[in-house]
Scaffold this active site. Structure first.
Site, PDB file in Angstrom:
ATOM      1  N   GLY A 132       0.827  -1.198   0.000  1.00  0.00           N
ATOM      2  CA  GLY A 132       0.000   0.000   0.000  1.00  0.00           C
ATOM      3  C   GLY A 132       0.860   1.246   0.000  1.00  0.00           C
ATOM      4  CB  ALA A 139      -0.850   4.195   6.518  1.00  0.00           C
ATOM      5  N   GLY A 140       1.041   3.808   4.106  1.00  0.00           N
ATOM      6  CA  GLY A 140       2.070   3.036   3.429  1.00  0.00           C
ATOM      7  C   GLY A 140       3.170   3.897   2.842  1.00  0.00           C
ATOM      8  NE  ARG A 197     -16.728  12.511   8.708  1.00  0.00           N
ATOM      9  CZ  ARG A 197     -15.623  12.252   8.040  1.00  0.00           C
ATOM     10  NH1 ARG A 197     -15.195  11.007   7.910  1.00  0.00           N
ATOM     11  NH2 ARG A 197     -14.912  13.231   7.510  1.00  0.00           N
ATOM     12  CG  HIS A 236     -18.906  11.304   4.973  1.00  0.00           C
ATOM     13  ND1 HIS A 236     -19.574  12.484   4.785  1.00  0.00           N
ATOM     14  CD2 HIS A 236     -17.628  11.646   5.274  1.00  0.00           C
ATOM     15  CE1 HIS A 236     -18.743  13.491   4.960  1.00  0.00           C
ATOM     16  NE2 HIS A 236     -17.548  13.009   5.266  1.00  0.00           N
ATOM     17  CG  HIS A 268     -16.269   8.215   4.160  1.00  0.00           C
ATOM     18  ND1 HIS A 268     -15.732   8.539   2.932  1.00  0.00           N
ATOM     19  CD2 HIS A 268     -15.542   8.903   5.070  1.00  0.00           C
ATOM     20  CE1 HIS A 268     -14.729   9.390   3.096  1.00  0.00           C
ATOM     21  NE2 HIS A 268     -14.573   9.614   4.391  1.00  0.00           N
ATOM     22  CD  GLU A 325     -10.230   3.072   5.618  1.00  0.00           C
ATOM     23  OE1 GLU A 325     -11.460   2.858   5.577  1.00  0.00           O
ATOM     24  OE2 GLU A 325      -9.618   3.707   4.726  1.00  0.00           O
ATOM     25  NE  ARG A 343     -12.079   8.289   9.372  1.00  0.00           N
ATOM     26  CZ  ARG A 343     -12.254   9.398   8.650  1.00  0.00           C
ATOM     27  NH1 ARG A 343     -11.769  10.551   9.061  1.00  0.00           N
ATOM     28  NH2 ARG A 343     -12.925   9.356   7.510  1.00  0.00           N
TER      29      ARG A 343
END
Length: 671
Positions: A41, A45-46, A338, A267, A430, A454, A464
């Protein structure tokens, strides 16, 4: 069932991360270049993990199924990234960000991880500014902030409505620097299809070259999964069509526990679907709720007139509009979290007040903000007697400077000018808060296998807060994993290169080839998308915004049936040894058909309402909170981590008991 050990450090919460970093093992710089790390990924993050690990000296192999790392889905994030900088001098702090995140997650997140996330958040902004990320700035040159749902301060840094793109370009640039130095070996258009475990440790992956169809072996001393979430299990979502849960699901089937799969975020501000032909939905940033007011008509005759085209929303008088979020949640108004905003929209539409042809839309109206900003701009420019038209013109310019690309995107899709007519929005799938279970070091239940962003479950609990996805992804990649992975790799400096000609690699490659042969050999009559859509309908209808025992039981039965039909009736054209998008989709949908059943099983097992998981059997029945979600801390104050047993319907439950020592457990109220 076992009780999981999250390896949370001892001591006061404000000192845990600092003390942990001081006491864990590290790898000598000269030894780092002898160690290989695979990162699957290239999103925030990746990408940040790959760049950071390579900068530290490790030899990194990075994989993405896109043609470029910069096409990772993180690029689609719009509204912003949270950090406790307190630039607005409105009382923000690390503790307040920590508190808001735990409360926003409905007290189902791990305290220690959330505090660490809040603690490193300020460093992320400094890192990104140094990379050249063009955050919005105030007149004096300081970085600007806006507010997002579930908070009472402004802590969200942003770059118009393109924050994800700009942050990803920063990480991508850092990656490219290391690629140019030979520290990162980049594998584009490669998809991970299995994890290889040797002597109980993650030692590599099996990947498919999506251009040639070749099955490849890649070894490493550790594997990091940063492949995003599984929202496309619903088929219709705000995720890119290529987004999938395959990498995470493959490591789950090799022994990594899957945590809280039922925690999925709906969302509230998405463009409503326009027909069954759609393959995805489009997100309108939550940042729009800073200035947009959400409403539906109070009178049913007005609703019917709007649907028939006899009345425009701008013709409805202020007193005939129901600003239902402001009415129900006066303290937070349009900036409730949300999950709360989504359920409130569904309640109004279910009651018959939806404003489009399908009855699944509410208005997001900027007329008040345009007038407010216009009057302010007129005074600033010395136009004390500005006309109504001039005030509107000036106000629209302010809105355009803040949200222009979002308004442009909406108009292109809907063919309606949102400066003149309120946007129509409706909730959509979402983000997934659930994911691979990890300990404090971000290691899964497989030694040497990590999950970041994620793809893991660790920070957001059952819901979140907006603008926290980018924060977690970059926190994990830049400031957490580079420390914690060294604690494990310190024992690997004498291991030497990992051979790929072992029986374990042989078996993993054979398993992948057998799977592909089986899929290609079915030669049924129905497309992959047919089965994906059928799964999505069951997920949305039975496991969507509200859930009940009967519907969840039915969902498991229906998903099993769809899965059986898939393995008998799917047709994949083309050949396995070539570019074959239908084969790619088939492998991913096969995983979704297993994940979907575990999703429903987890939702059925958790007989409480919390955050994004709303059980109709668990609702406050009286008092100020009547009709709101009712959490059950006596029976469900734990992380549900599921172990693969060969059948998703027979998954084995393990629990991580959650402890709250720094925040008082209480029912959420945004009123």
């Amino acid at each position: 069932m076992s009780v999981l050990d999250a390896k949370i450090p001892e001591g006061p919460i404000k000192d845990k991360w600092t003390n942990h970093k001081n006491n864990i093992n590290v790898v000598n710089p000269a030894n780092k270049r002898l160690i290989d790390v695979i990162v699957v990924g290239t999103g925030l993050a990746g990408g940040s993990a790959s760049a950071s690990l390579a900068e530290m000296g490790y030899s990194v192999k990075s994989f993405c199924f896109q043609d470029s790392p910069r096409r990772a889905h993180s690029i689609a994030a719009q509204g912003g990234i949270n950090a406790a900088k307190n630039y607005q001098n409105d009382g923000d702090s690390v503790y307040r960000l920590f508190y808001d995140t735990v409360k926003g997650g409905d007290y189902r997140g791990r305290e220690a991880n959330v505090y660490r996330l809040a603690e490193v958040s300020a460093n992320i902004i400094d890192q990104c500014v140094a990379q050249g990320v063009p955050f919005a700035r105030e007149y004096g040159g300081l970085l600007d902030n806006r507010s997002f749902g579930g908070v009472l301060v402004s802590r969200t840094f942003y770059a118009k409505g393109q924050t994800g793109q700009q942050l990803l370009l920063g990480a991508y640039s850092a990656m490219n620097r290391q690629i140019g130095k030979g520290k990162i070996k980049m594998y584009h258009r490669h998809e991970m299809l299995d994890l290889v475990i040797v002597d109980g440790k993650a030692r590599g992956i099996i990947a498919r070259n999506l251009i040639t169809g070749e099955i490849e072996r890649h070894s490493a001393h550790a594997v990091v999964i940063a492949s995003g979430g599984y929202g496309n299990v619903f088929f219709l979502s705000t995720n890119a069509m290529g987004s999938n849960g395959t990498a995470a699901w493959k490591i789950h089937k090799k022994g990594a526990f899957f945590a809280n799969p039922c925690y999925t975020q709906i969302h509230p501000t998405c463009i409503p679907r326009s027909g069954d032909y759609q393959s995805k939905l489009t997100l309108m940033s939550e940042s729009l709720r800073n200035d947009g007011r959400i409403w539906v008509p109070k009178n049913m005759e007005d609703v019917e007139a709007i649907r028939s085209g006899k009345l425009k929303p701008t013709q409805i008088a202020e007193e005939n509009r129901d600003y239902y979020l402001e009415r129900r949640y006066p303290a937070f108004g349009n900036l409730v979290p949300r999950d709360v905003a989504s359920r409130a929209a569904k309640e109004r539409c279910d009651a018959g007040y939806g404003v489009n042809q399908t009855g699944e839309a509410v208005y997001l109206d900027f007329s008040s903000a345009i007038q407010r900003y216009g009057k302010e701009a007129a005074l600033v420019q010395g136009e004390k007697n500005a006309s109504a038209e001039r005030i509107t013109e000036l106000g629209e310019e302010v809105i355009k400077s803040k949200y222009g690309n979002l308004f442009q995107m909406y108009e292109k899709i809907v063919d309606d000018n949102p400066y003149k007519t309120p946007m129509m929005i409706y909730p959509a799938v979402h983000y997934t808060m659930g994911g691979i279970w990890v300990d404090y070091n971000l290691m899964t239940t497989i030694p040497g296998c990590y999950a970041a962003g994620e793809a893991n479950f660790s920070d957001h609990g059952a819901n979140r807060l907006g603008a926290s996805a980018l924060m977690q992804g970059l926190a994990d990649g830049y400031f957490v994993l580079p420390y914690t992975i060294g604690d494990y790799l310190a024992d690997e400096i004498r291991t030497g290169p990992i051979a790929t000609d072992s029986p374990e690699f042989d078996q993993a490659e054979k398993d992948v080839n057998d799977l592909i042969d089986k899929l290609m050999g079915i030669q049924g009559t129905k497309s992959v998308d047919y089965f994906h859509k059928e799964l999505g309908k069951v997920m949305w209808n039975n496991v969507g915004m509200s859930r009940n025992a009967a519907g969840l039981t039915e969902a498991q039965e229906k998903i099993r049936k769809i899965r059986e039909e898939f393995w008998k009736g799917v047709r994949i054209p083309g050949d396995r040894n070539e570019l074959n998008p239908e084969l790619e989709k088939a492998i991913r949908v096969a995983d979704f058909l297993e994940l979907g059943e575990l999703f429903a099983k987890d939702a059925l097992d958790r007989n409480e309402s919390c955050g994004g998981h709303f059980r109709e059997e668990s609702v406050e029945e009286s008092g100020e909170q009547k009709g709101e979600a009712k959490r059950d801390d006596v029976n469900y104050k734990y992380v549900a981590a599921w172990e693969w047993t060969g059948d998703p319907g027979q998954a084995k439950l393990h629990k991580e008991e959650l402890e709250f020592n720094d925040i008082e457990l209480k029912q959420r109220s945004y009123k």
